[in-house]
Design a protein around this motif. Structure first.
Motif, short mmCIF file in Angstrom:
data_model
loop_
_atom_site.label_atom_id
_atom_site.label_comp_id
_atom_site.label_asym_id
_atom_site.label_seq_id
_atom_site.Cartn_x
_atom_site.Cartn_y
_atom_site.Cartn_z
N ASP A 64 14.90 -23.29 26.90
CA ASP A 64 13.49 -23.70 26.96
C ASP A 64 13.62 -22.98 27.87
N ASP A 65 12.61 -21.34 28.54
CA ASP A 65 12.15 -20.73 30.05
C ASP A 65 12.91 -19.58 29.92
N TYR A 66 13.23 -19.52 31.46
CA TYR A 66 14.17 -18.60 32.58
C TYR A 66 15.40 -19.02 31.70
N GLY A 67 16.11 -19.62 31.37
CA GLY A 67 17.29 -19.26 30.68
C GLY A 67 17.98 -20.24 29.77
N ALA A 68 16.53 -19.92 29.20
CA ALA A 68 17.00 -19.48 27.40
C ALA A 68 17.83 -18.39 27.20
N VAL A 69 19.02 -19.36 25.94
CA VAL A 69 20.00 -18.29 25.69
C VAL A 69 19.89 -17.70 24.04
N TYR A 70 19.45 -16.44 23.58
CA TYR A 70 19.90 -15.72 22.65
C TYR A 70 20.46 -15.66 22.32
N LEU A 71 20.76 -15.62 20.86
CA LEU A 71 21.98 -15.65 19.90
C LEU A 71 21.14 -14.83 18.57
N PRO A 72 22.24 -14.71 17.08
CA PRO A 72 21.74 -13.95 16.52
C PRO A 72 20.83 -15.30 15.41
N SER A 73 20.09 -14.87 14.60
CA SER A 73 19.51 -15.93 13.95
C SER A 73 20.41 -16.29 12.75
N ALA A 74 20.29 -16.86 11.44
CA ALA A 74 21.16 -17.08 10.51
C ALA A 74 20.66 -16.24 9.30
N ARG A 75 20.07 -16.16 9.61
CA ARG A 75 18.82 -14.59 8.83
C ARG A 75 19.60 -13.41 9.42
N CYS A 76 19.53 -13.22 9.91
CA CYS A 76 20.36 -12.29 10.35
C CYS A 76 21.80 -11.84 10.28
N ARG A 77 22.58 -13.21 10.82
CA ARG A 77 24.11 -13.27 10.37
C ARG A 77 24.23 -12.77 9.38
N ALA A 78 23.22 -13.44 7.79
CA ALA A 78 23.68 -13.70 6.17
C ALA A 78 23.64 -12.02 6.29
N ASN A 79 22.91 -10.98 6.55
CA ASN A 79 22.66 -9.66 6.40
C ASN A 79 23.46 -8.65 7.28
N TRP A 80 24.37 -9.73 7.92
CA TRP A 80 25.00 -8.62 9.25
C TRP A 80 25.64 -7.51 8.73
N GLU A 81 26.07 -7.48 6.87
CA GLU A 81 26.68 -6.38 7.07
C GLU A 81 25.23 -4.69 6.92
N THR A 82 24.10 -5.10 6.55
CA THR A 82 23.28 -4.71 6.77
C THR A 82 22.97 -3.64 8.27
N VAL A 83 22.76 -4.43 9.88
CA VAL A 83 23.01 -4.22 10.52
C VAL A 83 24.14 -3.04 10.94
N GLU A 84 25.81 -3.67 9.80
CA GLU A 84 26.42 -2.50 10.90
C GLU A 84 25.94 -1.74 9.73
N THR A 85 25.74 -1.39 8.73
CA THR A 85 25.25 -0.06 8.15
C THR A 85 24.36 0.80 9.48
N ILE A 86 23.12 -0.07 10.15
CA ILE A 86 22.48 0.48 11.07
C ILE A 86 23.26 1.07 12.38
N VAL A 87 23.37 0.31 12.54
CA VAL A 87 24.50 0.86 13.57
C VAL A 87 25.98 2.49 13.62
N GLU A 88 25.93 2.43 11.91
CA GLU A 88 26.89 3.09 11.66
C GLU A 88 25.55 4.60 11.81
N LYS A 89 25.17 4.38 11.02
CA LYS A 89 23.91 5.21 10.87
C LYS A 89 23.07 5.97 12.56
N LEU A 90 23.48 5.31 13.39
CA LEU A 90 22.95 5.65 14.63
C LEU A 90 23.62 6.02 16.14
N ASP A 91 24.78 5.82 15.15
CA ASP A 91 25.94 6.34 15.99
C ASP A 91 26.33 7.81 16.08
#
Length: 91
Positions: A64-91
């Motif tokens: 909660d609040d200030y100390g909350a820790v963030y991490l990729p969601s399960a849905r995002c992790r399940a689609n990590w190949e898409t994230v990698e494709t996006i990263v490649e296009k931006l580089d």
């Protein structure tokens, strides 16, 4: 989720910073202050991008609040190949 990732990471202003945040969180979960320091971004900027990523279920928050820790969601992790494709296009 694939369409959401493309939209949030490339279709809107700030997409490059959201990609940087997501890649950093994939390495290690962090709170907003740690992200701001690691990426040399303003704390309020990081908070804004985290809110966008949260609203679109790209990241999840643990804690909660200030100390909350963030991490990729399960849905995002399940689609990590898409994230990698996006990263490649931006580089």
């Amino acid at each position: 989720m694939e369409a959401v990732l493309w939209y949030v990471l490339t279709g809107t202003r700030g997409g490059e910073n959201r990609v940087r945040i997501l890649k950093t969180l994939e390495e290690q979960p962090r709170n907003a202050n740690q992200l701001a320091e690691a990426l040399e971004l303003d704390y309020k900027t990081v908070r804004h991008h985290l809110d966008v990523l949260l609203d679109n279920d790209v990241v999840q928050r643990s804690g909660d609040d200030y100390g909350a820790v963030y991490l990729p969601s399960a849905r995002c992790r399940a689609n990590w190949e898409t994230v990698e494709t996006i990263v490649e296009k931006l580089d």
